[in-house]
Write a protein that holds these residues in place. Structure first.
Motif: not given
Ligand code: MG
Ligand code: ATP
Length: 637
Positions: A413-415, A454-456, A534-536, A636-637
């Motif tokens: 997904k993040t990719t 981003l996720q982070d 949006l990467d939760e 980059a998770t």
């Molecule tokens: Mg991810």
């Protein structure tokens, strides 16, 4: 370690002229200074030598004049000067005049040396300044892929110390070498012209001196190489373990890490001690050989004086000059190492500068009024070689549509978002923004269409307001505060002692994951872009924050195309389209209800979460996923 060769303090080839030429190229912008320091170098050597020769001339002219030998060469020149000044008649006055000349020569030499150092130092500092800027500018443009393969600690060494290597090479290396060669050259000429027999005697120890210098050079070279490797290992270790201290302490790894550090520290110490051993032998060795050389000169020269084959002044001048002959020769041996390690530094710096930057399209297309249609068309992608992370992905997000990506961890997904933002280049297929291939767009223009959370969420060590505005002049502090208000971040920010002026510590330590995410939302809202990504965050957050975030997401998505990666399926029940990914493939597409009816992967995911959320049993506090998240800080998770 794999990169030990790359870190070695010795270039891959001992003399790389292309490398040297490229380094010299940096002098081009500073032609005037370069020529000036060279000219001053060439000037200071003869003045210095003239000063040394004056003692001998004084002896021959006034202390022990030999009427059978009329003065020649330099002594004659000095005699003419003394006569011209009118002090030739008296020995006392003549000696005083010679002393004044001696002082004057040394003062002039000091002045020239001063000028040379100022010019050279200034030039060196400016070259380093430019090079650091060039490096940083370049590093900002290289592909994110480069950062996946390079340790940050290593890059920091490049910018902080290897840049100094280039300076060293140009100033103390090239110019210092030339200065030494100039001195040796002048001394040689004078000695042979004055008394070739004594000159040959003076050279008797040169083979020994050169042997010693060569031994030193070779020994120190491998020791330097070891130091370079160990230093880089230590920096890399420290960088990683200091930023990962939380995990070290969490898993009680202190003792083990201490041992690992101890090993590196010992290796570093050993490399340092080795270098010092060579130095400890070399410098006293040079001293002994120099003394031996001078002893030879005294022995042979005194015989010549007694036999009347040389004047006393000549002997004294030879003794004076011998030191000036031996020192530069041993120094050339030393400089060689400096030059070589500097060359290795240059090689590493140039390697970074040669790192390809993201390819810009020669004639980028311009998008006027972006609608925000996104399409992935048969996209294949691998971070490495053929390890396909995305396999034949196709989907469309129409303008204004809200699309959610769901799937197990590692599904890719993040990719997908990384590719859309063109942090990486895809291997096959096409990604389109408003029906234009993103590779045909200007990178800046492409990215300026996306608001990304981003996720982070990364926070810089500035205050909160600055972290929302990220230096964008168009966003006033009031707008930043308004954006924070709209996403519900205002409450906790205002509760902080200094509100929006509160400093964020490194990487946002001191803020909760939920709070960081809210700041990320405020940032995205303030930037007001056509497409929202949006990467939760995956970490567990309490129900109140979850509701806050759900409302904030609703507000954020309003009037934009949105690509939302949700881990809590509750947040995405109202989106237009849900894309279910599994192991890099799109498995299901549809809205919440349609996918539930299908009783497939999505239904499974939903059941899993639903049963977990409503289960009365207490879950383990830390789910495996949050550890992965913590350990992959910045990944980059
Ligand atoms: Mg991810
Ligand atoms: N920088 C990278 N270099 C190499 N492989 C990577 C990189 N980033 C991710 N991967 C791999 O690509 C795969 C997909 O990762 P991705 O981050 O897209 O997963 P995700 O669906 O976002 O997972 P999560 O829900 O945990 O965030 C994983 O197997 C991961 O190991």
């Amino acid at each position: 370690m794999t990169d030990s060769l790359e870190d070695a303090d010795v270039p891959s080839r001992p003399y790389d002229w292309r490398l040297a030429l490229r380094a010299l190229g940096y002098l081009r912008q500073h032609k005037l200074e370069a020529v000036a320091s060279l000219a001053l170098t060439m000037l200071s050597a003869p003045i210095y030598l003239a000063g040394a020769l004056l003692t001998g001339a004084a002896v021959d002219l006034f202390l022990a004049p030999d009427p059978s030998k009329p003065p020649t060469g330099f002594v004659l020149f000095v005699k003419q000067a003394v006569d011209f000044a009118g002090f030739g008649g008296s020995r006392q006055l003549g000696i005083v005049f010679m002393a004044v000349l001696f002082l004057a020569a040394n003062l002039v030499e000091a002045a020239v040396e001063f000028a040379r150092m100022v010019v050279m130092e200034n030039m060196g500092q400016r070259i380093m300044f430019d090079l650091r800027e060039e490096l940083f500018a370049h590093l900002q443009r290289v592909s994110i892929k480069f950062y996946d393969q390079t340790r940050v600690g290593q890059l920091m060494t490049r910018i902080s110390s290897d840049v100094g290597g280039l300076n060293e090479m140009l100033t103390s290396g090239v110019i210092g070498l030339l200065s030494n060669l100039a001195i040796v050259f002048y001394v040689l000429i004078w000695m042979f012209k004055t008394n070739w027999r004594l000159a040959l005697v003076s050279f008797a120890i040169l083979p020994l001196l050169i042997t010693l210098a060569t031994w030193f050079r070779i020994g120190v070279r491998s020791a330097y190489r070891a130091i370079g490797v160990q230093m880089s290992a230590m920096n890399g270790f420290l960088q990683e373990h200091l930023s990962g201290m939380l995990l070290v302490q969490l898993f009680n790894r202190e003792a083990r890490q201490m041992k690992a550090f101890d090993r590196i520290n010992k290796a570093y110490q050993k490399a340092d001690v080795d270098t010092n051993f060579y130095a400890a032998v070399f410098y006293p060795g040079v001293e002994i050989l120099t003394t031996a050389g001078i002893a030879l000169i005294i022995w042979y020269g005194a015989g010549q004086v007694i036999r009347g084959a040389a004047t006393l002044g000549t002997l004294i001048a030879f003794i004076e000059l011998a030191g000036n002959l031996y020192n530069p020769i041993s120094e050339i041996g030393e400089k060689y190492n400096v030059l070589q390690s500097a060359m290795a530094s240059c090689e590493r710096v140039f390697k970074i500068l040669d790192e390809p930057v993201m390819q810009a399209h020669p004639e980028p297309k311009r998008l006027t009024r972006v609608r925000g249609r996104i399409e992935f068309r048969d996209v294949w992608f691998a971070y490495r070689d053929e390890d396909w992370v995305l396999k034949d992905i196709s989907f469309v997000a129409e303008p204004g549509e809200k699309v959610a990506l769901v799937g197990h961890t590692g599904a890719g997904k993040t990719t997908v978002t990384n590719l859309l933002l063109r942090f990486y280049e895809i291997q096959r297929g096409q990604i389109l923004l408003d029906d234009v291939d993103i590779r045909e767009l200007d990178l800046h223009e492409l990215r300026s269409n996306f608001g990304v959370v981003l996720q982070d969420v990364f926070l810089f060590s500035r205050d909160i307001a600055a972290n929302i505005r990220l230096g964008n002049q168009a966003i006033t502090e009031a707008m930043a505060a308004a954006a924070a208000g709209k996403v519900g971040a205002d409450d906790f920010i205002s509760a902080l002692k200094q509100g929006y002026r509160s400093e964020v510590r490194e990487r946002g330590a001191g803020l909760s994951v939920g709070e960081k995410q809210l700041i990320g939302f405020a940032r995205a809202l303030a930037f007001d872009r056509r497409v929202l990504i949006l990467d939760e965050a995956t970490s567990s957050i309490d129900t109140k924050t979850e509701m806050l975030i759900r409302d904030a997401v609703e507000r954020l998505m309003l009037g934009r195309t949105a690509l939302v990666i949700a881990h809590r399926l509750s947040t995405i029940q109202s989106v237009d389209k849900i894309i279910v990914m599994h192991k890099g493939e799109v498995r299901e597409v549809g809205n919440h209800q349609a996918l539930l009816d299908k009783r497939g992967l999505y239904w499974n995911l939903y059941q899993l979460q639903f049963s977990r959320d409503s289960a009365p049993v207490v879950e383990p506090v830390a789910e495996p996923r949050s550890f992965q998240h913590a350990s992959s800080h910045g990944g980059a998770t």
